[in-house]
Scaffold this motif. Structure first.
Motif, mmCIF file in Angstrom:
data_model
loop_
_atom_site.group_PDB
_atom_site.id
_atom_site.type_symbol
_atom_site.label_atom_id
_atom_site.label_comp_id
_atom_site.label_asym_id
_atom_site.label_seq_id
_atom_site.Cartn_x
_atom_site.Cartn_y
_atom_site.Cartn_z
ATOM 1 N N SER A 214 -10.725 -1.759 -1.959
ATOM 2 C CA SER A 214 -11.278 -0.970 -3.064
ATOM 3 C C SER A 214 -10.974 0.523 -2.949
ATOM 4 O O SER A 214 -10.819 1.209 -3.949
ATOM 5 C CB SER A 214 -12.790 -1.191 -3.164
ATOM 6 O OG SER A 214 -13.429 -0.746 -1.970
ATOM 7 N N GLY A 215 -10.904 1.065 -1.744
ATOM 8 C CA GLY A 215 -10.671 2.493 -1.582
ATOM 9 C C GLY A 215 -9.237 2.870 -1.315
ATOM 10 O O GLY A 215 -8.944 4.007 -0.920
ATOM 11 N N ILE A 216 -8.333 1.938 -1.519
ATOM 12 C CA ILE A 216 -6.921 2.170 -1.200
ATOM 13 C C ILE A 216 -6.130 2.337 -2.487
ATOM 14 O O ILE A 216 -6.367 1.637 -3.477
ATOM 15 C CB ILE A 216 -6.364 1.007 -0.356
ATOM 16 C CG1 ILE A 216 -7.150 0.913 0.960
ATOM 17 C CG2 ILE A 216 -4.884 1.188 -0.085
ATOM 18 C CD1 ILE A 216 -6.777 -0.246 1.819
ATOM 19 N N SER A 217 -5.193 3.270 -2.496
ATOM 20 C CA SER A 217 -4.430 3.569 -3.710
ATOM 21 C C SER A 217 -3.579 2.372 -4.127
ATOM 22 O O SER A 217 -3.133 1.585 -3.293
ATOM 23 C CB SER A 217 -3.522 4.780 -3.491
ATOM 24 O OG SER A 217 -2.454 4.457 -2.614
ATOM 25 N N LYS A 218 -3.374 2.256 -5.447
ATOM 26 C CA LYS A 218 -2.533 1.180 -5.977
ATOM 27 C C LYS A 218 -1.123 1.268 -5.393
ATOM 28 O O LYS A 218 -0.475 0.248 -5.142
ATOM 29 C CB LYS A 218 -2.481 1.275 -7.500
ATOM 30 C CG LYS A 218 -3.729 0.769 -8.206
ATOM 31 C CD LYS A 218 -3.839 -0.751 -8.092
ATOM 32 C CE LYS A 218 -4.794 -1.333 -9.130
ATOM 33 N NZ LYS A 218 -6.160 -0.842 -9.010
ATOM 34 N N ARG A 219 -0.636 2.465 -5.191
ATOM 35 C CA ARG A 219 0.709 2.653 -4.631
ATOM 36 C C ARG A 219 0.808 2.004 -3.264
ATOM 37 O O ARG A 219 1.782 1.282 -2.965
ATOM 38 C CB ARG A 219 1.025 4.143 -4.542
ATOM 39 C CG ARG A 219 2.293 4.489 -3.770
ATOM 40 C CD ARG A 219 2.498 5.998 -3.702
ATOM 41 N NE ARG A 219 3.562 6.361 -2.799
ATOM 42 C CZ ARG A 219 3.409 6.541 -1.487
ATOM 43 N NH1 ARG A 219 2.217 6.368 -0.922
ATOM 44 N NH2 ARG A 219 4.441 6.889 -0.736
ATOM 45 N N ASP A 220 -0.179 2.234 -2.387
ATOM 46 C CA ASP A 220 -0.140 1.672 -1.043
ATOM 47 C C ASP A 220 -0.298 0.151 -1.067
ATOM 48 O O ASP A 220 0.327 -0.563 -0.277
ATOM 49 C CB ASP A 220 -1.233 2.298 -0.172
ATOM 50 C CG ASP A 220 -0.937 3.748 0.184
ATOM 51 O OD1 ASP A 220 0.249 4.134 0.144
ATOM 52 O OD2 ASP A 220 -1.884 4.496 0.486
ATOM 53 N N ILE A 221 -1.148 -0.348 -1.984
ATOM 54 C CA ILE A 221 -1.339 -1.801 -2.081
ATOM 55 C C ILE A 221 -0.071 -2.473 -2.590
ATOM 56 O O ILE A 221 0.326 -3.533 -2.088
ATOM 57 C CB ILE A 221 -2.526 -2.128 -3.019
ATOM 58 C CG1 ILE A 221 -3.829 -1.555 -2.457
ATOM 59 C CG2 ILE A 221 -2.675 -3.646 -3.174
ATOM 60 C CD1 ILE A 221 -5.036 -1.746 -3.367
ATOM 61 N N ARG A 222 0.592 -1.840 -3.563
ATOM 62 C CA ARG A 222 1.835 -2.427 -4.090
ATOM 63 C C ARG A 222 2.925 -2.447 -3.020
ATOM 64 O O ARG A 222 3.713 -3.396 -2.940
ATOM 65 C CB ARG A 222 2.310 -1.636 -5.318
ATOM 66 C CG ARG A 222 1.426 -1.849 -6.552
ATOM 67 C CD ARG A 222 2.095 -1.318 -7.811
ATOM 68 N NE ARG A 222 1.223 -1.463 -8.980
ATOM 69 C CZ ARG A 222 0.453 -0.506 -9.450
ATOM 70 N NH1 ARG A 222 0.449 0.695 -8.883
ATOM 71 N NH2 ARG A 222 -0.305 -0.725 -10.510
ATOM 72 N N ARG A 223 2.973 -1.408 -2.211
ATOM 73 C CA ARG A 223 3.956 -1.390 -1.110
ATOM 74 C C ARG A 223 3.663 -2.511 -0.113
ATOM 75 O O ARG A 223 4.578 -3.172 0.393
ATOM 76 C CB ARG A 223 3.916 -0.041 -0.397
ATOM 77 C CG ARG A 223 4.678 1.070 -1.104
ATOM 78 C CD ARG A 223 4.751 2.302 -0.220
ATOM 79 N NE ARG A 223 5.675 3.292 -0.715
ATOM 80 C CZ ARG A 223 6.007 4.398 -0.053
ATOM 81 N NH1 ARG A 223 5.447 4.640 1.132
ATOM 82 N NH2 ARG A 223 6.870 5.253 -0.556
ATOM 83 N N LEU A 224 2.377 -2.708 0.165
ATOM 84 C CA LEU A 224 1.985 -3.774 1.088
ATOM 85 C C LEU A 224 2.363 -5.134 0.518
ATOM 86 O O LEU A 224 2.939 -5.976 1.219
ATOM 87 C CB LEU A 224 0.483 -3.714 1.352
ATOM 88 C CG LEU A 224 -0.067 -4.754 2.336
ATOM 89 C CD1 LEU A 224 0.410 -4.450 3.749
ATOM 90 C CD2 LEU A 224 -1.599 -4.793 2.293
#
Length: 364
Positions: free
Chosen positions: A333-343
């Motif tokens: 929930s507290g993580i940016s969409k950019r970082d989640i998409r990279r993951l």
């Protein structure tokens, strides 16, 4: 008066006869229901008896479709051209083959069968079984099963916890310890399996186990690996708290993560992809179990490998294998969409190969 008394006795006798007949009918019905299906009755008493989600069915393989010999396990689950296997397991293997053929995902689904992969595969020569270790999905219990089958201990209960992962004492050889010709022979002939779970939930489990709870006998995760990730990926360098899940996600999603992986060595097995661990597109596995359906998959695997009469999978605590959507969403929930998409981009192969749905919080 005597006639009336006789009639009364006759009525009592008649009522008694009807009662006996009625009780006989009830007893007969009970016996029929109880012993009509002894296998079904036994399944209720034995929680580890095969009770797959879909019924066991006979599937006729079309004559024009040739199944490679190494695809067929040495266990009892296969007989001639009839494959006795729950459809869910066949569908998993079919999905795997289709994704492996997808050229758009080739870089995410293929890897060399290197020493790193062969180190992950444990061998039971006595029963011709290969098990690829995918940490954070209940692998300790499978290793106990193989240790017993190899004869190092007579029962799972006798195995000391400190022995399970001590590969010099547990009698469980790695496939990498054999010669090239012996490796090839085992890969072609043995029953091969591994277990997967939702990729993001597995990463959360790895983070909690290694960096939050962090057992004292593994200090390098907290004192060596965590500081390395923080130095590279923490945005606010003034923070002094330990490794946060946000730092962990940035590291895993970085396309240049490998320079840190090399420094961390084999410790990365707890969070690298299933592709990197087990090479599922290069090695033809017999069964792929899912952590979320382990209550059904564990007895099926034992039966398919032909060892269900020799050993049982340890009791699974209630609810431990259920996918926890709330927990996953809370961690991300507290993580940016950019970082989640990279993951997700890094673990997309694992999601697609094993039928896991892209997380809803990526679609919103």
């Amino acid at each position: 008066w005597l006639s009336s008394d006789n009639m009364h006795h006759q009525w009592l006798l008649l009522a008694a006869c009807f009662w006996v007949i009625f009780m006989f009918m009830v007893a007969s019905k009970f016996i029929t229901l109880t012993f009509k299906d002894p296998d079904g009755y036994g399944a209720k008493q034995e929680p580890l008896i095969l009770t797959a989600v879909t019924k066991l069915e006979e599937v006729h393989v079309p004559e024009e479709k040739h199944w490679p010999e190494e695809f067929q396990p040495t266990g009892k689950a296969f007989s001639g051209n009839l494959i006795r296997q729950p459809l869910v397991h066949m569908e998993r293997l079919e999905l795997l083959r289709n994704v492996c053929r997808d050229t758009a995902l080739r870089d995410l689904s293929h890897t060399a069968v290197s020493k790193f992969v062969l180190d992950r595969i444990f061998v039971c020569d006595k029963h011709k079984i290969l098990f690829c270790q995918t940490p954070k999905v209940g692998n300790t219990q499978w290793k106990k099963v193989l240790i017993v089958l190899n004869g190092a201990f007579s029962s799972i209960e006798e195995i000391p916890e400190n022995i399970v992962h001590d590969h010099e004492k547990n009698g469980l050889p790695r496939l990498s310890s054999f010669s090239d010709s012996e490796i090839k022979k085992r890969l072609n002939l043995y029953f091969k399996f591994f277990i997967v779970r939702d990729p993001f939930e597995r990463l959360i489990s790895a983070f909690k186990d290694k960096f939050v709870h962090n057992p004292r006998f593994e200090p390098w995760y907290r004192h060596e690996i965590a500081p390395g990730i923080i130095r590279k990926y923490r945005k606010n360098r003034t923070e002094t708290k330990g490794l946060q899940f946000e730092d962990f996600v940035r590291y895993l999603g970085d396309p240049n993560h490998r320079w840190l992986d090399v420094q961390f060595g084999d410790h990365i097995i707890h969070w690298v992809t299933y592709v990197e661990l087990c090479a599922p597109c290069e090695i033809t596995y017999s069964v792929i179990g899912h952590h979320e359906t382990l209550e059904d998959d564990a007895p099926y695997i034992l039966k398919a490998a032909g060892i269900d009469h020799l050993v049982s999978y340890p009791t699974i605590p209630p609810g431990i294998t259920v996918y926890n959507r709330t927990k996953v969403e809370r961690y991300f929930s507290g993580i940016s969409k950019r970082d989640i998409r990279r993951l997700y981009a890094r673990f997309e192969g694992d999601f697609k190969l094993f039928g896991y749905r892209e997380p809803d919080f990526l679609l919103n």
